[in-house]
Design an enzyme around this catalytic site. Structure first.
Site, PDB file in Angstrom:
ATOM      1  N   ASP A 150       0.870  -1.167   0.000  1.00  0.00           N
ATOM      2  CA  ASP A 150       0.000   0.000   0.000  1.00  0.00           C
ATOM      3  C   ASP A 150       0.917   1.230   0.000  1.00  0.00           C
ATOM      4  O   ASP A 150       2.107   1.119   0.312  1.00  0.00           O
ATOM      5  CB  ASP A 150      -0.874  -0.042   1.257  1.00  0.00           C
ATOM      6  CG  ASP A 150      -1.630   1.252   1.475  1.00  0.00           C
ATOM      7  OD1 ASP A 150      -2.349   1.668   0.551  1.00  0.00           O
ATOM      8  OD2 ASP A 150      -1.470   1.857   2.543  1.00  0.00           O
TER       9      ASP A 150
ATOM     10  N   ASP B 154      -0.116   5.192   1.008  1.00  0.00           N
ATOM     11  CA  ASP B 154      -0.341   6.077   2.154  1.00  0.00           C
ATOM     12  C   ASP B 154      -0.508   5.268   3.446  1.00  0.00           C
ATOM     13  O   ASP B 154      -1.359   4.387   3.521  1.00  0.00           O
ATOM     14  CB  ASP B 154      -1.601   6.914   1.935  1.00  0.00           C
ATOM     15  CG  ASP B 154      -1.478   7.843   0.740  1.00  0.00           C
ATOM     16  OD1 ASP B 154      -0.420   8.478   0.597  1.00  0.00           O
ATOM     17  OD2 ASP B 154      -2.433   7.925  -0.048  1.00  0.00           O
TER      18      ASP B 154
ATOM     19  N   ASP C 288      -1.472  -1.020   5.880  1.00  0.00           N
ATOM     20  CA  ASP C 288      -1.733  -0.500   7.225  1.00  0.00           C
ATOM     21  C   ASP C 288      -3.214  -0.469   7.589  1.00  0.00           C
ATOM     22  O   ASP C 288      -3.553  -0.043   8.689  1.00  0.00           O
ATOM     23  CB  ASP C 288      -1.170   0.924   7.365  1.00  0.00           C
ATOM     24  CG  ASP C 288      -1.951   1.921   6.519  1.00  0.00           C
ATOM     25  OD1 ASP C 288      -2.016   1.732   5.291  1.00  0.00           O
ATOM     26  OD2 ASP C 288      -2.502   2.879   7.086  1.00  0.00           O
TER      27      ASP C 288
END
Length: 219
Positions: free
Chosen positions: A7, A9, A166
């Site tokens: 991922d 951001d 995240d």
């Protein structure tokens, strides 16, 4: 071919201040109160339309205008002196370590192609990624299309692919695609939330990632 998908951001880069500022500007442009910071960070990872639907409601008629206002705010913020979307500590080293072992690297993100390419070019890492899948190319997370398209692009099998992210959207996307999931504790969803999405591993620092990958692939 082994494939590691990151991922962006909250996993590779810390863009929370920029995202919150642009979200606040988007709502303000329509004279609407901005969501709480925690609410904004909770939707990072979704494509913009889905993010605004989660923050308002799916039938909110302002969503297209909010999306365009956010894009405009983001572009304007990037032009300001001192603009920064810094890499998390250890991210560069792990990306370089993996690239040096001829492991294919990918990105799966709610960002646009333009946005992710700008930030990866800024950090000198764009050429390390063999495949970049974004909200421009596939349905929003947690739909598995981004991972499936990344695997097809490099010729990787599900058992040889790992998603690192995240948010619960990343973990759920990985499960939907039938690949292993590694959650990171430094991003925008709390570790407790990530654990509820059943990652194969949860790491607290980038230095843990190589050992976890070796263990997953041995298994």
């Amino acid at each position: 071919m082994k494939l590691v998908i990151f991922d962006c951001d909250g996993t590779l880069v810390d863009s929370q201040h920029l995202i919150v500022a642009c979200m606040n500007e988007a709502f303000a442009s329509l004279g609407r109160p901005a969501p709480a910071r925690e609410a904004t960070l909770s939707i990072v990872g979704l494509s913009l339309a889905e993010a605004f639907a989660a923050l308002t409601s799916a039938d909110d008629t302002d969503i297209p205008m909010l999306v365009e206002a956010y894009k405009g705010a983001f572009h304007a913020q990037r032009q300001k002196p001192g603009h920064a979307e810094p890499l998390y500590e250890g991210a560069r080293e792990v990306v370089e370590w993996l690239a040096g072992r001829e492991i294919a690297l990918g990105i799966a993100t709610g960002k646009s192609q333009r946005g992710v390419r700008i930030v990866m070019t800024h950090h000198g890492l764009l050429d390390r990624f063999s495949t970049i899948q974004t909200a421009d190319d596939a349905p929003s997370k947690p739909h598995p299309a981004m991972i499936e398209q990344a695997m097809a692009a490099v010729g990787a099998r599900p058992e040889d692919t790992v998603m690192i992210g995240d948010t619960t959207y990343d973990m759920d996307m990985a499960h939907a695609a039938g690949v292993a999931a590694i959650g990171v504790s430094w991003g925008y969803h709390a570790p407790q939330a990530l654990l509820r999405s059943r990652p194969h591993a949860l790491v607290g620092a980038y230095e843990e990632v190589p050992l976890v990958l070796k263990g997953l692939w041995r298994a």
